[in-house]
Design a protein around this motif. Sequence first.
Motif, PDB file in Angstrom:
ATOM      1  N   HIS A 170      -2.720 -11.773  25.700  1.00 47.32           N
ATOM      2  CA  HIS A 170      -3.705 -11.424  24.688  1.00 47.32           C
ATOM      3  C   HIS A 170      -3.387 -12.150  23.377  1.00 47.32           C
ATOM      4  N   LEU A 171      -4.442 -12.485  22.635  1.00 42.37           N
ATOM      5  CA  LEU A 171      -4.280 -13.110  21.325  1.00 42.37           C
ATOM      6  C   LEU A 171      -4.224 -12.024  20.256  1.00 42.37           C
ATOM      7  N   HIS A 172      -3.177 -12.073  19.422  1.00 41.57           N
ATOM      8  CA  HIS A 172      -3.059 -11.150  18.294  1.00 41.57           C
ATOM      9  C   HIS A 172      -3.296 -11.931  17.006  1.00 41.57           C
ATOM     10  N   VAL A 173      -4.140 -11.368  16.116  1.00 41.38           N
ATOM     11  CA  VAL A 173      -4.446 -11.992  14.834  1.00 41.38           C
ATOM     12  C   VAL A 173      -4.195 -10.978  13.721  1.00 41.38           C
ATOM     13  N   THR A 174      -3.476 -11.410  12.681  1.00 45.85           N
ATOM     14  CA  THR A 174      -3.253 -10.603  11.480  1.00 45.85           C
ATOM     15  C   THR A 174      -3.792 -11.371  10.284  1.00 45.85           C
ATOM     16  N   LEU A 175      -4.660 -10.725   9.492  1.00 47.29           N
ATOM     17  CA  LEU A 175      -5.190 -11.326   8.269  1.00 47.29           C
ATOM     18  C   LEU A 175      -4.856 -10.382   7.116  1.00 47.29           C
ATOM     19  N   VAL A 176      -4.188 -10.925   6.076  1.00 46.73           N
ATOM     20  CA  VAL A 176      -3.664 -10.094   4.979  1.00 46.73           C
ATOM     21  C   VAL A 176      -4.162 -10.641   3.645  1.00 46.73           C
ATOM     22  N   ASP A 177      -4.536  -9.712   2.746  1.00 51.47           N
ATOM     23  CA  ASP A 177      -4.873 -10.068   1.360  1.00 51.47           C
ATOM     24  C   ASP A 177      -4.045  -9.154   0.461  1.00 51.47           C
ATOM     25  N   ALA A 178      -2.927  -9.681  -0.053  1.00 51.01           N
ATOM     26  CA  ALA A 178      -2.027  -8.883  -0.880  1.00 51.01           C
ATOM     27  C   ALA A 178      -2.545  -8.779  -2.310  1.00 51.01           C
ATOM     28  N   VAL A 179      -2.350  -7.614  -2.917  1.00 45.88           N
ATOM     29  CA  VAL A 179      -2.771  -7.389  -4.296  1.00 45.88           C
ATOM     30  C   VAL A 179      -1.856  -8.182  -5.229  1.00 45.88           C
ATOM     31  N   HIS A 228      -1.232 -11.905  -7.786  1.00 53.90           N
ATOM     32  CA  HIS A 228      -1.461 -13.353  -7.854  1.00 53.90           C
ATOM     33  C   HIS A 228      -0.126 -14.081  -7.790  1.00 53.90           C
ATOM     34  N   GLY A 229      -0.201 -15.372  -7.486  1.00 50.41           N
ATOM     35  CA  GLY A 229       0.968 -16.237  -7.533  1.00 50.41           C
ATOM     36  C   GLY A 229       1.970 -15.971  -6.435  1.00 50.41           C
ATOM     37  N   VAL A 230       3.204 -16.389  -6.708  1.00 45.65           N
ATOM     38  CA  VAL A 230       4.234 -16.348  -5.678  1.00 45.65           C
ATOM     39  C   VAL A 230       4.603 -14.930  -5.278  1.00 45.65           C
ATOM     40  N   ALA A 231       4.449 -13.960  -6.206  1.00 42.67           N
ATOM     41  CA  ALA A 231       4.779 -12.574  -5.855  1.00 42.67           C
ATOM     42  C   ALA A 231       3.853 -12.061  -4.761  1.00 42.67           C
ATOM     43  N   SER A 232       2.544 -12.373  -4.875  1.00 47.43           N
ATOM     44  CA  SER A 232       1.607 -11.919  -3.843  1.00 47.43           C
ATOM     45  C   SER A 232       1.834 -12.670  -2.535  1.00 47.43           C
ATOM     46  N   THR A 233       2.253 -13.932  -2.625  1.00 50.14           N
ATOM     47  CA  THR A 233       2.568 -14.676  -1.409  1.00 50.14           C
ATOM     48  C   THR A 233       3.740 -14.034  -0.680  1.00 50.14           C
ATOM     49  N   ARG A 234       4.750 -13.649  -1.444  1.00 49.38           N
ATOM     50  CA  ARG A 234       5.902 -12.995  -0.840  1.00 49.38           C
ATOM     51  C   ARG A 234       5.490 -11.678  -0.176  1.00 49.38           C
ATOM     52  N   ASP A 235       4.639 -10.911  -0.850  1.00 51.94           N
ATOM     53  CA  ASP A 235       4.192  -9.641  -0.280  1.00 51.94           C
ATOM     54  C   ASP A 235       3.385  -9.858   1.003  1.00 51.94           C
ATOM     55  N   ALA A 236       2.458 -10.836   0.967  1.00 50.88           N
ATOM     56  CA  ALA A 236       1.649 -11.097   2.160  1.00 50.88           C
ATOM     57  C   ALA A 236       2.517 -11.582   3.311  1.00 50.88           C
ATOM     58  N   LEU A 237       3.492 -12.415   2.988  1.00 56.83           N
ATOM     59  CA  LEU A 237       4.404 -12.908   4.018  1.00 56.83           C
ATOM     60  C   LEU A 237       5.213 -11.765   4.618  1.00 56.83           C
ATOM     61  N   THR A 238       5.639 -10.842   3.780  1.00 49.99           N
ATOM     62  CA  THR A 238       6.393  -9.685   4.264  1.00 49.99           C
ATOM     63  C   THR A 238       5.554  -8.851   5.222  1.00 49.99           C
ATOM     64  N   VAL A 239       4.281  -8.645   4.893  1.00 48.28           N
ATOM     65  CA  VAL A 239       3.408  -7.833   5.748  1.00 48.28           C
ATOM     66  C   VAL A 239       3.162  -8.522   7.085  1.00 48.28           C
ATOM     67  N   THR A 240       2.832  -9.823   7.073  1.00 49.93           N
ATOM     68  CA  THR A 240       2.555 -10.513   8.335  1.00 49.93           C
ATOM     69  C   THR A 240       3.796 -10.535   9.226  1.00 49.93           C
ATOM     70  N   HIS A 241       4.962 -10.755   8.619  1.00 48.11           N
ATOM     71  CA  HIS A 241       6.194 -10.788   9.416  1.00 48.11           C
ATOM     72  C   HIS A 241       6.490  -9.411  10.011  1.00 48.11           C
TER      73      HIS A 241
END
Length: 419
Positions: free
Chosen positions: A229-238, A240-253
């Motif tokens: 099965h294909l699993h897809v995760t799409l995240v939009d962290a609250v 801006h900038g690198v802090a939100s990237t880190r948060d989104a990366l943490t959630v997807t991982h």
Amino acid sequence: MDLSRAEPASGEAADVLGVKQNEIVTSLRRRVRTACGEGGVPSEDRARLVLAVTLLAEAILDAGGMVDLETTVTDGVLTISVRSSEPITQSDLDNLPRPAAATDDGRATWRFITGDLPIPVPADDGRATREEMLALTTRADAHARGLQELKQELAETNSGVLAMYIELEQRDEQLRHAHARIFHELEDALRPPPPSVPGLELGVCYSPTEADSPTGGDLYDWFVLPDGHLHVTLVDAVGHGVASTRDALTVTHTIRTLALERHPFSDLIAHASRTLAPIAPHLMATVLLARIDPATGATHLANGGHPEPVLVDPAGSARLLRPPATGRGVGFPRPGSPRLLDVELAPGATLLLYTDGLVETRKDVDEGQARLLELAGAHADRPATVLPSEVVERMHDVVLYADDTVLLAIRRPAADARR
């Protein structure tokens, strides 16, 4: 020692060439990480070195050259050298994320003082890249805080330091652009290419807020589970900038780990929120999950406060897939998706998953979703690989409100196309 070479190709052979180049570059990255781990090189230095070796190797392979890598440790100094059949000059190396020295025999060489203890490095290329991204974003945060504190101190002094303040602003701008370039390159590594899924066609488009903006909180992850099965995760962290990237990366991982550990699909969002609450109490992100059976088209959707996906049927009719109950994302009260939405991806149908930047460009979400349905139906005959880019381009023809945008397309080919 044999040097790896990617032979010139054209037509269909170009795909084979691309795969071979990727294999060569991935092997070089693995060897660099192994050497850095054994030598105790810190993660942030390893990240810049891995990126530098990747860029240099890709340039050499694109030119049809051969490339290999050598590592040695002598008297507490780790030496990493890239050897190429093509000439390497110092000017080629000065602009790399981690500049190297060109030797007389045409090699690019980096040297590091080894640490007292080895540093474990993930064997998986994706996980190692994520670890390196986190190290760089943490370092960037520290630089940003330091610059901000210095600005405040200078602002409180007399006018005699005004010239120093102006110079600091200029250096800050230069540093921001340098970081933006590195982050863009690392984001490309963090945006996983579509996996190979027999029975499905995949496409993706990422559009940043600004051409030189560093990073954002819109990230995605897709992979094939052991059952096919294909699993897809799409995240939009609250944020801006690198802090939100880190948060989104943490959630997807986190969600990837839970999914591979076979936690129930319906509980993944809530479980991820519970797991992250003690270690990232301020993290908040909307999440959309999809689980698709390529053989039957059976699709399950879990929506945690995310914009509704779009389903385009084989005839080109598009509709929003509204969840049966309102869900909340990671970090919100009562997170999770109370009820899953189950749909069938019929042969010839396309599923579109997106972040809110796609439909909010004119500050009217309802108008944006109506335009998205119209465009999705009008372009339903386009290949899944190019459909996201074409839809994003037309949705962004007028931008009153700019935000990062991700659009994923998942299509189950019609029976005649599969044959």
